[in-house]
Write a protein that holds these residues in place. Sequence first.
Motif, PDB file in Angstrom:
ATOM      1  N   UNK A 124     -13.302-122.179  85.302  1.00 54.40           N
ATOM      2  CA  UNK A 124     -14.117-123.059  84.467  1.00 54.40           C
ATOM      3  C   UNK A 124     -15.468-123.340  85.109  1.00 54.40           C
ATOM      4  N   UNK A 125     -15.451-123.492  86.419  1.00 55.57           N
ATOM      5  CA  UNK A 125     -16.685-123.764  87.152  1.00 55.57           C
ATOM      6  C   UNK A 125     -17.655-122.591  87.018  1.00 55.57           C
ATOM      7  N   UNK A 126     -17.154-121.371  87.172  1.00 58.44           N
ATOM      8  CA  UNK A 126     -18.022-120.189  87.070  1.00 58.44           C
ATOM      9  C   UNK A 126     -18.603-120.055  85.665  1.00 58.44           C
ATOM     10  N   UNK A 181     -10.515-112.942  83.155  1.00 61.26           N
ATOM     11  CA  UNK A 181     -11.595-111.942  83.100  1.00 61.26           C
ATOM     12  C   UNK A 181     -12.947-112.534  82.714  1.00 61.26           C
ATOM     13  N   UNK A 182     -12.948-113.481  81.792  1.00 61.70           N
ATOM     14  CA  UNK A 182     -14.208-114.106  81.391  1.00 61.70           C
ATOM     15  C   UNK A 182     -14.844-114.831  82.576  1.00 61.70           C
ATOM     16  N   UNK A 183     -14.020-115.530  83.348  1.00 68.91           N
ATOM     17  CA  UNK A 183     -14.541-116.248  84.512  1.00 68.91           C
ATOM     18  C   UNK A 183     -15.017-115.284  85.589  1.00 68.91           C
ATOM     19  N   UNK A 184     -14.278-114.192  85.799  1.00 64.86           N
ATOM     20  CA  UNK A 184     -14.697-113.208  86.802  1.00 64.86           C
ATOM     21  C   UNK A 184     -16.023-112.563  86.409  1.00 64.86           C
ATOM     22  N   UNK A 185     -16.193-112.279  85.126  1.00 55.63           N
ATOM     23  CA  UNK A 185     -17.472-111.728  84.661  1.00 55.63           C
ATOM     24  C   UNK A 185     -18.612-112.710  84.910  1.00 55.63           C
ATOM     25  N   UNK A 192     -18.038-118.870  96.054  1.00 57.14           N
ATOM     26  CA  UNK A 192     -16.952-118.877  97.052  1.00 57.14           C
ATOM     27  C   UNK A 192     -15.592-119.113  96.396  1.00 57.14           C
ATOM     28  N   UNK A 193     -15.561-119.982  95.391  1.00 54.80           N
ATOM     29  CA  UNK A 193     -14.289-120.331  94.753  1.00 54.80           C
ATOM     30  C   UNK A 193     -13.853-119.328  93.693  1.00 54.80           C
ATOM     31  N   UNK A 194     -14.786-118.568  93.159  1.00 52.59           N
ATOM     32  CA  UNK A 194     -14.505-117.716  92.001  1.00 52.59           C
ATOM     33  C   UNK A 194     -13.337-116.753  92.178  1.00 52.59           C
ATOM     34  N   UNK A 195     -13.117-116.149  93.363  1.00 48.90           N
ATOM     35  CA  UNK A 195     -11.993-115.209  93.475  1.00 48.90           C
ATOM     36  C   UNK A 195     -10.625-115.824  93.241  1.00 48.90           C
ATOM     37  N   UNK A 196     -10.531-117.141  93.201  1.00 46.04           N
ATOM     38  CA  UNK A 196      -9.246-117.774  92.903  1.00 46.04           C
ATOM     39  C   UNK A 196      -8.839-117.569  91.449  1.00 46.04           C
ATOM     40  N   UNK A 197      -9.803-117.248  90.584  1.00 47.31           N
ATOM     41  CA  UNK A 197      -9.519-117.139  89.155  1.00 47.31           C
ATOM     42  C   UNK A 197      -8.934-115.780  88.801  1.00 47.31           C
ATOM     43  N   UNK A 207     -15.543-132.371  85.157  1.00 52.97           N
ATOM     44  CA  UNK A 207     -16.579-131.365  84.917  1.00 52.97           C
ATOM     45  C   UNK A 207     -17.311-131.641  83.608  1.00 52.97           C
ATOM     46  N   UNK A 208     -16.566-131.917  82.548  1.00 56.84           N
ATOM     47  CA  UNK A 208     -17.169-132.111  81.234  1.00 56.84           C
ATOM     48  C   UNK A 208     -17.993-133.395  81.167  1.00 56.84           C
ATOM     49  N   UNK A 209     -17.506-134.429  81.823  1.00 54.50           N
ATOM     50  CA  UNK A 209     -18.142-135.745  81.695  1.00 54.50           C
ATOM     51  C   UNK A 209     -19.216-135.987  82.754  1.00 54.50           C
ATOM     52  N   UNK A 210     -18.936-135.589  83.987  1.00 55.90           N
ATOM     53  CA  UNK A 210     -19.810-135.956  85.100  1.00 55.90           C
ATOM     54  C   UNK A 210     -20.570-134.780  85.697  1.00 55.90           C
ATOM     55  N   UNK A 211     -20.257-133.560  85.274  1.00 56.82           N
ATOM     56  CA  UNK A 211     -21.063-132.426  85.677  1.00 56.82           C
ATOM     57  C   UNK A 211     -20.560-131.672  86.894  1.00 56.82           C
ATOM     58  N   UNK A 212     -21.336-130.653  87.263  1.00 52.44           N
ATOM     59  CA  UNK A 212     -20.927-129.703  88.300  1.00 52.44           C
ATOM     60  C   UNK A 212     -20.797-130.346  89.667  1.00 52.44           C
TER      61      UNK A 212
END
Length: 430
Positions: free
Chosen positions: A205-207, A276-280, A268-273, A177-182
Amino acid sequence: MSSPHDDPALTKLMERLTSEWTIHGPSATLENLARDLERMRTYRQALETLLLQARLELGLPAIIDEGGLGCDVPETTRAAYEQRYVAAVRRVGHAVLAAGDLVNAWPYFRLIGEPEPIREALEQDRWLASGSTTVVQDDDPAASDQREQHAEAQFNRLVEIALYEGAHPARGWQFILERHGLCAAITAFDQLPPDRKVRGRCAGLLAIRLREQLRGGLIHELERRGATIPDSARQVGAPLAPLWVGRPELFADDAYHIDLSHLAATVRLAPLSDDPQALSAAIDLADYGTKLAAPFQQSGDPPFEALYPDHALYLRGLLGDDPDAVERAIAWLEDRLPTPPPSSFIEALPAQALARLLIRHDRLLDAARLAATYLYGVPETALTVPTPAQLCLRAGPQGVALLVELARTHHDLPLLAAALALSNAPNHND
């Protein structure tokens, strides 16, 4: 090309070896030799020296015949030698790691099945910099290119070790993610192991990353239009809604401000987290999705038939800042539960989503009852929540009683035996 024969330091050690052997004896001499070889970063010889020390101290032959730990090691000594073998490999692995060479330290720890030191080291941010393509410029372009290629190869090897060889999958994915992007990170998400914590960390992290990318796109468009943007809306982590509230023109003519395939995948993936920061961040992304023109409104698997509005509702329930939002999400999912038992994996998805929500807010007995009704028989590899048995166990004595009932209902004899053992345990007989 030089060879070990040309190394003056090794030649000096060879000269010392004979004299020290006579004066100090084999054990002390070999310990000193191993320490010197570690200092010189001649790690393979250091390991062989430590193993020789172990063999001599245990009364074994100086050289073991074929098989490593094979027939030359008597059964009475085998366990002791294996312990020394593991300790020697561990010691050299730590020496390599302390020298800053994680790539070459990994084989030592992998050999003895101890990934923890590598896992801890990978958490350090310096490994991201180790693969940097920024190099010191000099008058030799060929040398500069060679260093850049070496840095790239080292970084790719770190990703292989962390993600594909299992040393620290979440960190390896984060390196991508950091080096090659989303785009590369979303593609690599399927390579993660089916571990809920690992996948949850990466989804979060993705969100967070995508929200900041969307912030940049919105700010760019607003500045192009001459709008005034408060400093508070520019800050990393700040809510995005102030950037679009009262500005319908941002979405006119089917406009959008971010790659929509990235947006849909991340929501779609976000509910796996569980962060709280990621959910926001994910709520901001889902809310943004609801503002898009009709052609960009996507559908999804149950219970998220309307991808963005349904996820916005559910993510607010997971976050839990507003108790009413939690209850709305629970009621919405309860309305989507099929007639039990579900006839397919797809039909069971609303129950999994509801179970996750209940677990998130410590309603474990409710989650166990739900799982017992809707999730028994769903393969564990297809679950994004604990199994019905695990949830019953977490729910305490009432959950164990539920487990007995579940086992009897399905004529599951091993589960019944486990439930009876639990129900007769001291902590369940209060």
